[in-house]
Design a protein around this motif. Structure first.
Motif, PDB file in Angstrom:
ATOM      1  N   LEU A 230       9.305  -0.090 -39.828  1.00  0.00           N
ATOM      2  CA  LEU A 230       8.005   0.068 -40.477  1.00  0.00           C
ATOM      3  C   LEU A 230       6.893  -0.104 -39.442  1.00  0.00           C
ATOM      4  CD1 LEU A 230       8.748  -2.066 -43.642  1.00  0.00           C
ATOM      5  CD2 LEU A 230       8.076   0.356 -43.715  1.00  0.00           C
TER       6      LEU A 230
ATOM      7  N   TYR B  26      13.324   2.704 -44.934  1.00  0.00           N
ATOM      8  CA  TYR B  26      13.110   1.916 -43.728  1.00  0.00           C
ATOM      9  C   TYR B  26      14.005   0.678 -43.786  1.00  0.00           C
ATOM     10  CZ  TYR B  26       8.853   4.741 -43.496  1.00  0.00           C
ATOM     11  OH  TYR B  26       7.969   5.783 -43.452  1.00  0.00           O
TER      12      TYR B  26
ATOM     13  N   ASN C  77       0.355  -2.719 -45.626  1.00  0.00           N
ATOM     14  CA  ASN C  77       0.325  -2.185 -46.987  1.00  0.00           C
ATOM     15  C   ASN C  77       1.319  -2.909 -47.892  1.00  0.00           C
ATOM     16  OD1 ASN C  77       0.632  -0.322 -49.280  1.00  0.00           O
ATOM     17  ND2 ASN C  77      -0.595   1.073 -48.038  1.00  0.00           N
TER      18      ASN C  77
ATOM     19  N   SER D 196       0.657  -0.562 -39.991  1.00  0.00           N
ATOM     20  CA  SER D 196      -0.104  -0.204 -41.187  1.00  0.00           C
ATOM     21  C   SER D 196       0.774  -0.241 -42.439  1.00  0.00           C
ATOM     22  CB  SER D 196      -0.744   1.178 -41.028  1.00  0.00           C
ATOM     23  OG  SER D 196       0.248   2.175 -40.838  1.00  0.00           O
ATOM     24  N   GLN D 197       2.030   0.186 -42.310  1.00  0.00           N
ATOM     25  CA  GLN D 197       2.942   0.120 -43.452  1.00  0.00           C
ATOM     26  C   GLN D 197       3.259  -1.326 -43.815  1.00  0.00           C
ATOM     27  OE1 GLN D 197       5.959   2.611 -41.677  1.00  0.00           O
ATOM     28  NE2 GLN D 197       5.522   4.316 -43.064  1.00  0.00           N
TER      29      GLN D 197
ATOM     30  N   PHE E 219       9.639   3.491 -49.168  1.00  0.00           N
ATOM     31  CA  PHE E 219       8.173   3.515 -49.185  1.00  0.00           C
ATOM     32  C   PHE E 219       7.708   4.939 -48.915  1.00  0.00           C
ATOM     33  CE2 PHE E 219       4.091   2.883 -46.816  1.00  0.00           C
ATOM     34  CZ  PHE E 219       3.351   2.378 -47.876  1.00  0.00           C
ATOM     35  N   GLU E 220       6.903   5.459 -49.803  1.00  0.00           N
ATOM     36  CA  GLU E 220       6.380   6.822 -49.692  1.00  0.00           C
ATOM     37  C   GLU E 220       7.517   7.827 -49.466  1.00  0.00           C
ATOM     38  OE1 GLU E 220       3.468   6.458 -46.582  1.00  0.00           O
ATOM     39  OE2 GLU E 220       1.919   5.728 -47.982  1.00  0.00           O
TER      40      GLU E 220
END
Length: 275
Positions: free
Chosen positions: A219, A201, A226, A222-223, A196-197
């Motif tokens: 994570l 993770y 998302n 907020s992740q 992710f991004e």
């Protein structure tokens, strides 16, 4: 007939299974799988009476890791006594034996209480320090694409150590991580590496009653929010319940994770201690 405390032997496993069945809701298949896969790597202290195990404590090796310290530890798991032998002091004798050994060796002890009230039972034995995690419930956003793969126990453990090295935490060996991943499969769970991004993770979770139970992840809330829609699609659930370290999360409900004995690391993150 010599009643008293001793180490369990392989021939005691049927008796251990009977104690477990009387004390907990796990299936016989799970209990037998646990001992088949783990008996060689754990220690089981029992109280024997009438020629059979009547009380037991399963002990699993761990480390309590601080910023500049490492302390040998034992996790107390599936602590129980046959119904007909309760209130006779057998479990108290086993716990005093374990505590005395820990005191002599400088080892830490910890356990996950089945309920907050059960912590009172362990106070007289020196289990005063409570540790906590955050329980966060999430409703999924619109699903998005998710890049993930299954992860080996060795890579999971390496990523886990990197993620938690900034806080006091319980470190497990690869054998224990391997069992946690295999155990998770028994509950239709998956252990995955999520990209992710542009960063990787880890996540260990399983579906239960239309909720994805995330036992452990690095994570953030907020992740997770998302990625919530994609994670629910991946696990076939409608909501998410995640257990996160208090050091990195101040949302959700603060719940007892464990009680500790004989360690200065009072804010230790204790998780991944099996379902």
């Amino acid at each position: 007939m010599n009643d008293g405390i001793r180490l369990a032997q392989k021939q005691d496993i049927p008796g251990l299974c009977e104690i477990w069945k009387q004390c907990f809701s796990d299936s016989e298949e799970y209990i037998r799988t646990f001992y088949r896969e783990n008996f060689a790597r754990i220690t089981v202290i029992i109280y024997e009476a009438d020629g059979k195990p009547v009380s037991m404590v399963n002990l699993i090796d761990a480390l309590v890791v601080g910023r500049n310290t490492q302390q040998n530890a034992k996790y107390l798991y599936a602590v129980g006594t046959l119904k007909a032998y309760r209130s006779k002091g057998y479990m108290s004798a086993v716990l005093r034996h374990i505590v005395n050994q820990a005191e002599e060796s400088g080892r830490a002890l910890f356990l996950k209480p089945s309920s907050p009230s059960i912590t009172e039972f362990y106070k007289p034995f020196g289990f005063y320090t409570k540790t906590y995690v955050r329980s966060v419930s999430l409703t999924p956003d619109e699903s998005r694409s998710l890049t993930c793969d299954d992860i080996s126990f060795a890579e999971y453990n390496r990523m886990r150590d990197t993620a938690f090295e900034y806080m006091p935490y319980v470190k497990w060996d690869d054998e224990h991580i391997n069992w946690c991943i295999e155990e998770n499969k028994l509950f239709s769970g998956r252990t995955v590496k999520i990209t992710f991004e542009d960063k990787d993770y880890f996540l260990l979770g399983y579906p239960e009653d239309n909720a994805l139970i995330i036992n452990e992840t690095d994570l953030s809330v907020s992740q997770l929010q998302n990625l919530s829609g994609a994670l629910c699609s991946l696990f076939g659930t409608e909501t998410i319940k995640a257990y996160l370290p208090c050091s990195s999360c101040d949302e959700g409900e603060k719940i007892i994770s464990s009680v500790l004995y004989n360690t200065p690391e009072i804010n230790t993150y204790v998780n991944l201690i099996m379902n």
